[in-house]
Structure formats: C-alpha cells, structure tokens
Design an enzyme around this catalytic site. Structure first.
Site, PDB file in Angstrom:
ATOM      1  N   ASP A 106       3.485   5.273   5.067  1.00  0.00           N
ATOM      2  CA  ASP A 106       4.661   4.827   5.823  1.00  0.00           C
ATOM      3  C   ASP A 106       4.196   3.574   6.698  1.00  0.00           C
ATOM      4  OD1 ASP A 106       6.978   5.136   7.662  1.00  0.00           O
ATOM      5  OD2 ASP A 106       7.447   6.442   6.117  1.00  0.00           O
ATOM      6  N   ILE A 107       4.937   3.651   7.963  1.00  0.00           N
ATOM      7  CA  ILE A 107       4.508   2.794   9.021  1.00  0.00           C
ATOM      8  C   ILE A 107       3.156   2.877   9.729  1.00  0.00           C
ATOM      9  CG2 ILE A 107       5.913   3.365  10.799  1.00  0.00           C
ATOM     10  CD1 ILE A 107       6.978   0.453  11.208  1.00  0.00           C
ATOM     11  N   TYR A 143       0.209   1.090  12.786  1.00  0.00           N
ATOM     12  CA  TYR A 143      -0.076  -0.373  13.786  1.00  0.00           C
ATOM     13  C   TYR A 143      -1.554  -0.738  13.682  1.00  0.00           C
ATOM     14  CZ  TYR A 143      -1.680  -2.181  18.281  1.00  0.00           C
ATOM     15  OH  TYR A 143      -2.375  -3.263  19.097  1.00  0.00           O
ATOM     16  N   HIS A 144      -1.625  -1.851  13.732  1.00  0.00           N
ATOM     17  CA  HIS A 144      -3.036  -2.472  13.711  1.00  0.00           C
ATOM     18  C   HIS A 144      -3.206  -3.380  15.107  1.00  0.00           C
ATOM     19  CE1 HIS A 144      -3.852  -1.242   9.759  1.00  0.00           C
ATOM     20  NE2 HIS A 144      -2.837  -1.832   9.320  1.00  0.00           N
ATOM     21  N   ARG A 163       0.721  -1.319   0.139  1.00  0.00           N
ATOM     22  CA  ARG A 163      -0.108  -0.083  -0.014  1.00  0.00           C
ATOM     23  C   ARG A 163       0.835   1.329   0.108  1.00  0.00           C
ATOM     24  NH1 ARG A 163       1.182   2.073   4.644  1.00  0.00           N
ATOM     25  NH2 ARG A 163       1.174   0.568   6.802  1.00  0.00           N
ATOM     26  N   GLY A 164       0.068   2.351  -0.070  1.00  0.00           N
ATOM     27  CA  GLY A 164       1.007   3.635   0.029  1.00  0.00           C
ATOM     28  C   GLY A 164       1.138   3.784   1.462  1.00  0.00           C
ATOM     29  N   GLY A 216      -4.181   4.168   3.976  1.00  0.00           N
ATOM     30  CA  GLY A 216      -3.355   3.783   3.145  1.00  0.00           C
ATOM     31  C   GLY A 216      -3.906   2.753   2.045  1.00  0.00           C
ATOM     32  N   CYS A 220       2.992   6.588  10.947  1.00  0.00           N
ATOM     33  CA  CYS A 220       2.965   7.301   9.322  1.00  0.00           C
ATOM     34  C   CYS A 220       3.919   8.161   9.190  1.00  0.00           C
ATOM     35  CB  CYS A 220       1.569   8.153   9.072  1.00  0.00           C
ATOM     36  SG  CYS A 220       0.094   7.208   9.670  1.00  0.00           S
ATOM     37  N   ALA A 272      -7.711   2.676   9.172  1.00  0.00           N
ATOM     38  CA  ALA A 272      -7.398   1.969  10.488  1.00  0.00           C
ATOM     39  C   ALA A 272      -8.062   2.924  11.424  1.00  0.00           C
ATOM     40  CB  ALA A 272      -6.006   1.646  10.516  1.00  0.00           C
TER      41      ALA A 272
END
Length: 243
Positions: free
Chosen positions: A104-105, A107-108, A101-102, A175, A204, A188
């Site tokens: 950055d980082i 959390y889920h 996906r587009g 994202g 992000c 999310a």
C-alpha cells in the site's frame, strides 16, 4: 551443476537521490536482467542448459539510498490512505508516486535507509517468501546490534518493535516487484526519520499500529554510515552474496 549461477553482487550507494531518478535507475538494471534471461531462453535447447553456447549470466545489484520527502502507493494500495490532498503536498515539501511494487502507501525521506536489491533470485534461491523473510531478518539482526529486539507479526510484512505486545511499532516496511525471479524495490528502514510525515498517510494501509525509528527507540540520532555498514553485512551474509 549450473555454471551460470552468479552470486557476485555490486554494492551501490546512491546517497540522497530523487525518487524518480532512483526508480528509473533500478528499472534499467531490472530490465537488463530480464533481457539477458529472454536471450538465454531463446537460444537453441539442443545442449545442456548449463553449458549452452552464448548464454550470459545475470547481474546482481544491492542499492542503498535515501530520498527527499515522498509518498509512494503500491499497485494494490488505496489512494484514500493518503490523508493529505496530492495538490497540497508541496506545502510539506513532499511528492507522490503511484508505483509498480506490491503493498500500500508508504513514506520515504531523509534519515530513512532505503534498500533496493535488483537481483536475479535464480542466482540464490527461487522462493519469494524466503526472499521477503531474509530482508526482514537482515533488519532484525541489524537492530540486535543496537540491543533492540524486533520481529514479525503474522500476516503482516515488515519489521516491528514490541511485536508480541498490544502496541507494536513498525520500524521497517517492505514492498517488492518480481518478474522471472528478478527483483526490484525493497525495504525502507526508519533510522533517523522524521516520523511526523507518517501523519499524512495510513502507513501500509494499517490504521491501528504505530511507526517508529531507530533514533526514537535509542533516544539519539545514529550515524547513518554505521547503520549502512551493519545492514549491508547482514544482507550479504544471509543471501550468500559476493561483494
């Protein structure tokens, strides 16, 4: 008039599901839509497109789920924004994926509502910017149902609380991936999320803003089914989906 427009959308609630399993699931739906579009494109073009014999409609799926603790890095992200070594993530019962996906980082985890629209935007509109803004708007309108004012920050994706102040707090990250107007991944929304997990990343890639959750803003846990019902209604209405 294009008779192949299909706004019918299947709603799927996967509950708490492993990230890889959910990624594989939406990837399969995504690829099936791409194959339908390829087959339609390869048909003879001597008839009007809307009436071409053998043309098939693409499908739309609106997927809700939660994930066990996991960090995902978008294709444009920087792995340095993961502040804990990958080999140590097991100590906090978390996993890690670099994905397509587009963004950055992020959390889920349990208590976070993740939404994956796997839809063909040609059934609705062909504008990625509009797509992103409508996903944000659905969350903004959902928060309004709880008397929480939320909005956007220019130049940043997602939904923010106190978005016009010096200390905005991000409550929803976005994202997505698109190909030939077919979408996957999504948003999310921190509902009852354990925000301590964000301490292990630069969310992000933004290091000067905080994250929050609906639970934190309300001062109490919220029934996830209630939040799901409201958000589903907002998405369906904004996109003109038929469920």
């Amino acid at each position: 008039m294009n008779l192949l427009i299909n706004k019918q959308t299947q709603f799927i609630d996967l509950g708490l599901i492993d990230y890889q399993q959910a990624w594989d699931y939406q990837t399969d739906l995504f690829n099936k839509n791409l194959e339908i579009k390829k087959q339609n494109r390869d048909l003879p073009s001597n008839e009007q497109p809307a009436y071409r014999t053998g043309r098939r409609t693409t499908n739309n799926h609106l997927i809700f789920c939660e994930h066990p603790h996991v960090y995902t890095l978008g294709k444009s992200g920087d792995e340095k924004n993961l502040l804990t070594r990958k080999e140590d993530l097991h100590t906090i019962q978390a996993s890690y994926y670099a994905i397509n996906r587009g963004g950055d980082i992020t959390y889920h985890g349990p208590g976070q509502l993740v939404v994956y629209p796997v839809i063909d935007l040609e059934n609705f509109f062909t504008d990625i910017h509009q797509y992103m803004r409508l996903l944000e708007e659905a969350v903004i309108q959902t928060l309004q149902e709880f008397q929480i004012s939320a909005g956007r920050i220019k130049g940043l994706t997602g939904v923010w609380i106190d978005f016009e102040n010096d200390v905005p707090r991000k409550i929803c990250a976005l994202g997505v991936k698109t190909s030939r107007w077919v979408t996957m991944h999504g948003l999310a929304f921190n509902v009852n999320t354990d925000l301590n997990y964000f301490n292990h990343i630069v969310p992000c890639g933004i290091d000067d803003k905080a994250v929050t959750s609906l639970q934190k803003e309300m001062g109490a846990r919220l029934p996830m089914e209630q939040v799901k019902s409201i958000l589903k209604e907002k998405i369906v209405s904004l996109f003109g989906m038929k469920i």
